[in-house]
Design an enzyme around this catalytic site. Structure first.
Site, PDB file in Angstrom:
ATOM      1  NE  ARG A 184     -38.262  19.446  69.191  1.00  0.00           N
ATOM      2  CZ  ARG A 184     -37.853  18.345  69.787  1.00  0.00           C
ATOM      3  NH1 ARG A 184     -37.021  18.403  70.813  1.00  0.00           N
ATOM      4  NH2 ARG A 184     -38.265  17.161  69.386  1.00  0.00           N
ATOM      5  CE1 TYR A 244     -35.260  24.999  60.176  1.00  0.00           C
ATOM      6  CE2 TYR A 244     -36.227  23.506  61.762  1.00  0.00           C
ATOM      7  CZ  TYR A 244     -36.031  23.890  60.450  1.00  0.00           C
ATOM      8  OH  TYR A 244     -36.603  23.171  59.431  1.00  0.00           O
ATOM      9  CE  LYS A 267     -42.605  20.090  69.997  1.00  0.00           C
ATOM     10  NZ  LYS A 267     -43.702  19.149  70.017  1.00  0.00           N
ATOM     11  CG  HIS A 313     -45.542  15.842  72.555  1.00  0.00           C
ATOM     12  ND1 HIS A 313     -44.500  15.012  72.229  1.00  0.00           N
ATOM     13  CD2 HIS A 313     -45.722  16.633  71.481  1.00  0.00           C
ATOM     14  CE1 HIS A 313     -44.071  15.294  71.012  1.00  0.00           C
ATOM     15  NE2 HIS A 313     -44.799  16.268  70.532  1.00  0.00           N
ATOM     16  CB  SER A 335     -40.825  13.625  67.460  1.00  0.00           C
ATOM     17  OG  SER A 335     -40.922  14.459  68.585  1.00  0.00           O
ATOM     18  CB  CYS A 395     -45.128   8.056  66.120  1.00  0.00           C
ATOM     19  SG  CYS A 395     -43.691   7.246  66.807  1.00  0.00           S
ATOM     20  CG  ASP A 454     -46.770  19.187  68.552  1.00  0.00           C
ATOM     21  OD1 ASP A 454     -46.442  17.993  68.594  1.00  0.00           O
ATOM     22  OD2 ASP A 454     -45.974  20.107  68.819  1.00  0.00           O
ATOM     23  NE  ARG A 482     -40.141  20.254  61.928  1.00  0.00           N
ATOM     24  CZ  ARG A 482     -40.705  19.731  63.010  1.00  0.00           C
ATOM     25  NH1 ARG A 482     -41.955  19.968  63.285  1.00  0.00           N
ATOM     26  NH2 ARG A 482     -40.021  18.942  63.802  1.00  0.00           N
TER      27      ARG A 482
END
Ligand code: OXD
Ligand code: MN
Length: 601
Positions: free
Chosen positions: A71, A211, A220, A240, A262, A264, A287, A379
């Site tokens: 991103r 991507y 997102k 989120h 992100s 964690c 997510d 990913r």
């Protein structure tokens, strides 16, 4: 081919085709046959490599352009009419100027390519919490990923009918082809990336990147940035957050939603194998959560997605066996490494790396070469229904009633293992000051902190101060007894020598068990200046063999540490100016008073 009867949609597709001048137009029906022909198209084009069918059936490997791997927050824009609406946490551009600029970029940008129209539903088709998006794209990679990550096809158009209530999502990789020009495996326009959002007209326009979150616009861009604006205007929450289901040995059930920045471990928590005997954890989502009040006054959540788009490196049978088992078939792997027998590998997948690989940059790789074989943001895209611990009700259109919400981050110091908020307002305060260390703390030192309120820093589509106010309004308008309880957790506390004090992973179920029992009005807690903490007795540590000193530190209130952190919270709050709700300032002042009283007392 699927026919478009919706007039607004038909006109928009016609206009976009006239602008982008593709060679052909394909309206997606969402069928398996469509998916199969699209993956074959990409195998033929050299974009996809079919993995060894005996090892990983119907799965594909893909390598992106090295200049298109993640991103791009610096090229992500909120184009609200007024800059003040975007607030200090977003890049802003004037919507008319941005549209004009994008029009220039999109003119003729699909020459030599097919324009795909993807009708998709975020959430179970027809649920009152779900929303419809239509993505126009020139990327077959996007079509395949959207097939997995969302519900695509004719059924969505049927639900839409003639309504114009859909989010327009326009995407191009930004690389038109001359008549005799050969394509490349991963077309993109690395120097011209724009991920733009128009909150007033609920539109997304993305150019130049193929991507992940830049291109799969349901994730997102729609489900967080645009949906957060819809949620503000319509009185619900787009967050989120993972959603999990916890079942006690007595078959009682509570659902928990949890927000972490992100990297964690959200996916790990969402599908963990609990270590507390007799307890079960199942996954609803990893997510994003959309939450609306039900008629009974409780907050119900759906996972708007249908798949997992997870970070691959670090995923192993130790860290997340259920993710690895989900990936056994029907999956797409991007920027991993390729094994000699036609399977994929990434750092951390196995204790011993394979003797030889081809890395994500197509180079031969051996363990001795000193480079990473997979990109750190490699990913997997995989269907949620394949997860061995997916909850049977994960697609229930009603959603699931949320009993508790967790906020957390990566904190080597100060923040205890678990803290229960004193009220909804105090919980909003805790969410608003969430922070995570950018890198792991060095021995004895706390790493640099990034405040990431509600883990929404890169994803809130409007002024963050107004977002806090929205959370407060949600609480004020609800029956307090029916609102989820709020917790601040920290799995990452370290000793002065830099060692983790808490084992994490499946043992996080011990904290979840305490949360569950608090929701059931059972477990003990002590009131402290920062909130209610579990007593050592209330936390089930059976069989863990955790040194007593660890438990003491994990459950300690570091009064001096908190006092030392107040200036940085104040600075964070100052950045929201007059839009910071007064109630949060009051919470901060009250915290300071309580901490100072504790020092004196
Ligand atoms: C994600 C992220 O990709 O949070 O989910 O960055
Ligand atoms: Mn995320």
């Amino acid at each position: 081919m699927t026919e478009i009867r919706n007039r607004t949609l038909a006109t928009w597709v016609k206009d976009m085709a006239a602008l982008c001048t593709p060679d052909s137009v394909h309206v997606c029906d969402g069928s398996q046959q469509e998916y199969d022909s699209m993956t074959q198209l990409m195998v033929d084009a050299g974009t996809f490599i079919r993995l060894n069918d005996a090892l990983r059936p119907n799965s594909f490997f893909c390598r992106s352009d090295p200049a298109d791997v993640a991103r791009v927050e610096e090229f992500t824009f909120i184009c609200s009419k007024k800059q003040a609406e975007a607030g200090p946490t977003n890049n802003w551009r004037d919507p008319d100027e941005m549209r004009q600029h994008l029009n220039g970029l999109f003119r003729g940008c699909m020459c030599g390519r097919t324009l795909f129209v993807i009708p998709y539903s975020m959430g179970p088709i027809g649920s009152h919490i779900s929303k419809i998006g239509i993505e126009i794209t020139d990327s077959p990679y996007v079509v395949c990923n959207m097939h997995i990550m969302t519900r695509v096809g004719t059924a969505v158009l049927d639900v839409l009918g003639d309504s114009s209530d859909f989010v327009k999502c326009l995407h191009s990789v930004g690389m038109p082809l001359e008549p005799s020009q050969a394509d490349v495996p991963w077309p993109c326009n690395a120097n011209n990336k724009y991920i733009t959002h128009f909150p007033e007209t609920r539109e997304i326009i993305s150019f130049g990147s193929g991507y992940g979150g830049n291109a799969l616009l349901g994730k997102k861009c729609f489900s967080l940035r645009i949906a957060s604006v819809l949620a503000r205007d319509e009185g619900w929450l787009a967050e989120h957050m993972l959603i999990l289901k916890m079942t006690s040995p007595k078959s009682e059930v509570h659902y928990v939603a949890a927000a972490f920045p992100s990297a964690c471990g959200k996916t790990n928590l969402a599908m963990m194998n609990p270590t507390v005997p007799g307890w079960k954890i199942e996954c609803i989502g990893d997510d994003i959560a959309w939450m609306k009040f039900g008629k009974d006054g409780r907050l119900y959540a759906i996972n708007p997605e249908a798949g997992f788009f997870g970070v691959a490196p670090g995923t192993s049978m130790q860290s997340n066996p259920n993710a690895l088992l989900t990936l056994g078939a029907n999956s797409i792997f991007t920027n991993c490494a390729l094994t000699p027998d036609g399977d994929i590998w990434w750092e951390g997948m196995t204790d011993e790396p394979p003797c030889s690989l081809v890395d994500w940059l197509r180079r031969p790789w051996t363990p001795a070469c000193g480079r990473k074989a997979a990109h750190p943001n490699a990913r997997f895209t995989t269907p949620a229904r394949q997860c061995p611990v997916i909850a049977p009700e994960w697609q229930d259109p009603k959603g699931v009633p949320i009993s508790a919400m967790l906020f957390g981050g990566r904190r080597g110091g100060v923040v205890p293992l678990a803290t229960e908020a004193l009220s909804w307002q105090h919980g909003v305060f805790l969410g608003s000051i969430m922070a995570s260390e950018k890198t792991a703390a060095a021995a004895g030192k706390v790493g640099e902190l990034r405040r990431d309120p509600f883990a929404m820093l890169p994803f809130c589509g409007y002024h963050m101060g107004d977002y806090f106010a929205h959370w407060l309004r949600i609480g004020a308008g609800a029956d307090a007894a029916k609102l989820p309880k709020i917790y601040y957790v920290n799995w990452f506390r370290r000793s002065p020598e830099g060692k983790f004090l808490w084992p994490g992973f499946g043992d996080n179920s011990r904290v979840l068990k305490w949360v569950f029992e608090r929701c059931a009005g059972k477990a003990e807690a002590v009131e402290t200046p920062i909130g209610r903490l579990p007593t050592a007795k209330a936390l089930d540590l059976t069989g863990l063999k955790l040194p007593e000193q660890n438990v003491r530190t994990l459950l300690d209130v570091d009064t001096q540490g908190w006092l030392a952190e107040l200036p940085s919270i104040r600075e964070h709050y100052d950045s929201f100016g007059a839009r910071l709700p007064a109630a949060l300032k009051t919470e901060l002042e009250t915290l300071e008073r309580r901490l100072k009283a504790a020092v004196k007392g």
